[in-house]
Design a protein around this motif. Structure first.
Motif, short mmCIF file in Angstrom:
data_model
loop_
_atom_site.label_atom_id
_atom_site.label_comp_id
_atom_site.label_asym_id
_atom_site.label_seq_id
_atom_site.Cartn_x
_atom_site.Cartn_y
_atom_site.Cartn_z
N GLN A 9 0.84 -1.20 0.00
CA GLN A 9 0.00 0.00 0.00
C GLN A 9 0.87 1.25 0.00
OE1 GLN A 9 -2.95 -0.04 3.08
NE2 GLN A 9 -3.93 1.86 2.41
N GLN A 33 -4.50 -2.28 -17.03
CA GLN A 33 -3.95 -0.96 -17.29
C GLN A 33 -3.26 -0.45 -16.03
OE1 GLN A 33 -7.24 1.52 -18.58
NE2 GLN A 33 -7.60 0.33 -20.43
N TYR A 35 -1.95 3.20 -14.07
CA TYR A 35 -2.11 4.64 -14.01
C TYR A 35 -1.18 5.20 -12.93
CZ TYR A 35 -6.33 4.11 -16.79
OH TYR A 35 -7.23 3.81 -17.80
N GLN A 37 -0.86 8.65 -10.37
CA GLN A 37 -1.53 9.84 -9.85
C GLN A 37 -0.54 10.62 -9.00
OE1 GLN A 37 -4.87 9.09 -7.23
NE2 GLN A 37 -5.81 11.06 -7.68
N HIS A 42 -4.83 13.97 -10.77
CA HIS A 42 -5.76 12.94 -11.20
C HIS A 42 -4.98 11.80 -11.85
CE1 HIS A 42 -5.17 15.63 -14.65
NE2 HIS A 42 -5.35 14.57 -15.41
N PRO A 43 -5.57 10.60 -11.90
CA PRO A 43 -4.87 9.47 -12.52
C PRO A 43 -4.59 9.72 -13.99
CG PRO A 43 -6.70 8.71 -11.18
CD PRO A 43 -6.85 10.19 -11.31
N PHE A 88 -1.60 2.92 -9.71
CA PHE A 88 -2.78 2.06 -9.69
C PHE A 88 -2.75 1.06 -10.85
CE2 PHE A 88 -5.43 4.07 -6.54
CZ PHE A 88 -5.10 5.41 -6.57
N ARG A 92 -9.53 -5.44 -16.25
CA ARG A 92 -10.84 -5.70 -16.82
C ARG A 92 -11.13 -7.18 -16.66
NH1 ARG A 92 -12.95 -7.33 -21.85
NH2 ARG A 92 -15.07 -6.59 -22.21
N LEU A 99 -13.68 -1.59 -15.60
CA LEU A 99 -12.38 -1.83 -14.98
C LEU A 99 -12.53 -1.86 -13.47
CD1 LEU A 99 -9.98 0.59 -16.90
CD2 LEU A 99 -9.88 -1.89 -16.93
N VAL A 100 -11.73 -2.66 -12.81
CA VAL A 100 -11.68 -2.69 -11.36
C VAL A 100 -10.29 -2.24 -10.94
CG1 VAL A 100 -11.85 -4.07 -9.28
CG2 VAL A 100 -13.36 -4.54 -11.22
N PHE A 101 -10.23 -1.19 -10.16
CA PHE A 101 -8.95 -0.64 -9.75
C PHE A 101 -8.44 -1.32 -8.48
CE2 PHE A 101 -7.75 3.14 -12.18
CZ PHE A 101 -8.85 3.28 -13.00
N GLY A 102 -7.12 -1.48 -8.41
CA GLY A 102 -6.49 -1.86 -7.17
C GLY A 102 -6.46 -0.67 -6.23
N GLN A 103 -6.05 -0.92 -4.98
CA GLN A 103 -6.07 0.14 -3.97
C GLN A 103 -4.97 1.17 -4.19
OE1 GLN A 103 -5.93 -3.15 -3.40
NE2 GLN A 103 -6.99 -3.72 -1.51
N TYR B 35 -16.14 7.81 -10.53
CA TYR B 35 -15.44 7.10 -9.48
C TYR B 35 -15.40 7.98 -8.24
CZ TYR B 35 -13.46 3.78 -12.87
OH TYR B 35 -13.29 2.80 -13.82
N MET B 41 -8.59 3.20 -0.28
CA MET B 41 -9.63 2.43 -0.98
C MET B 41 -9.45 2.46 -2.49
SD MET B 41 -11.49 1.29 1.45
CE MET B 41 -13.02 0.77 0.68
N GLY B 42 -8.51 3.18 -2.97
CA GLY B 42 -8.34 3.27 -4.41
C GLY B 42 -9.49 4.01 -5.07
N LEU B 43 -9.78 3.65 -6.29
CA LEU B 43 -10.86 4.25 -7.07
C LEU B 43 -12.00 3.24 -7.16
CD1 LEU B 43 -8.49 5.66 -9.75
CD2 LEU B 43 -10.10 7.09 -8.51
N PHE B 90 -14.07 11.54 -9.23
CA PHE B 90 -13.44 11.66 -10.53
C PHE B 90 -14.37 11.16 -11.62
CE2 PHE B 90 -9.20 13.05 -9.72
CZ PHE B 90 -8.88 12.57 -8.46
N TYR B 98 -13.03 -1.16 -23.71
CA TYR B 98 -11.81 -1.36 -22.94
C TYR B 98 -10.75 -2.11 -23.73
CZ TYR B 98 -13.91 0.08 -18.53
OH TYR B 98 -14.49 0.78 -17.53
N PHE B 106 -9.16 11.05 -17.27
CA PHE B 106 -9.80 11.53 -16.06
C PHE B 106 -9.90 13.05 -16.03
CE2 PHE B 106 -10.34 7.97 -13.17
CZ PHE B 106 -9.58 6.99 -13.77
N GLY B 107 -10.97 13.53 -15.38
CA GLY B 107 -11.04 14.94 -15.04
C GLY B 107 -10.16 15.23 -13.84
#
Lengths: 111, 115
Positions: A9, A33, A35, A37, A42-43, A88, A92, A99-103, B35, B41-43, B90, B98, B106-107
């Motif tokens: 983390q 993917q 990213y 930040q 922003h990412p 991050f 998919r 998409l599911v993001f990691g923490q 998001y 907790m991430g996004l 966001f 995808y 992202f904004g």
């Protein structure tokens, strides 16, 4: 629940040291993917991996996608202060549209 | 090109108040997403849309509603704000699917505080 887990983390390194973050999924991914930040930002998209066992490089960054398409890693060689930020992964899940993001892994660097 | 623009960037609400976050993209993207980002907790995906007039629930949809009346706009509404909705929100958009180009744009984020 969270299907994409990312470790560690937090990571603090001395400038010039290497850094690695790992991403693990409980199910097979269609693609993954990465990213970045920056603090307060922003990412921003870095790269996408699609093929089993794929390895891609961007200067000092190396991205890998596991053979089973259930894990991935990002390795930074010889970190620089510009690498500071949170990294991050986003996977998919096969058959899903989102998409599911990691923490995320927050990288801080001691100059 | 402006890319993805979110308004407002900051907002403080009292519990029970309502508000709408606006997301606009000028890249002609089909897909748009909302998001929320919380420490550790991430996004987490709230809602998303795969085209004009369509919306779908994400991981944490409760307490939020969305609308996509125009292709370039995606609105996120809070009907009765709660302190648990204090977060950074966001908006993102992506081209087509995808598995193709797929990257999310992202904004800059909207910081919402609910007292």
């Amino acid at each position: 629940g969270q299907q994409v887990m990312q470790i560690p983390q937090y990571q603090h390194v001395q400038e010039g040291e290497d850094f690695t973050t790992y991403c693990n999924s409980s199910t097979t991914l269609s693609n993954i993917q990465w990213y970045k930040q920056r603090p307060g930002g922003h990412p921003v998209f870095l790269i996408q991996l699609v093929k089993s066992g794929e390895v891609k490089k961007q200067k000092r960054l190396t991205f890998q996608f596991g053979e089973a398409k259930m894990n991935s890693s990002l390795h930074i060689t010889a970190t620089q202060t510009t690498d500071v930020g949170t990294y991050f992964c986003a996977g998919r899940i096969q058959g899903a549209q989102k998409l599911v993001f990691g923490q995320g892994t927050r990288l801080t660097i001691n100059p | 090109n402006a890319g993805v623009t979110q308004t407002p960037k900051f907002r403080v609400l009292k519990t029970g108040q309502s508000m709408t976050l606006l997301c606009a993209q000028d890249m002609n993207h089909e897909y748009m997403y909302w998001y929320r980002q919380d420490p550790g907790m991430g996004l987490r995906l709230i809602h998303y849309s795969v085209g004009e007039g369509t919306t779908a629930k994400g991981e944490v949809p409760d307490g939020y509603n969305v609308s996509r009346l125009k292709k370039q706009n995606f609105l996120l509404g809070l009907e009765s704000a709660a302190p648990s909705q204090t977060s950074v929100y966001f908006c993102a958009s992506s081209y087509y699917r995808y598995t193709n180009t797929g990257e999310l744009f992202f904004g800059e984020g909207s910081r919402l505080t609910v007292l």
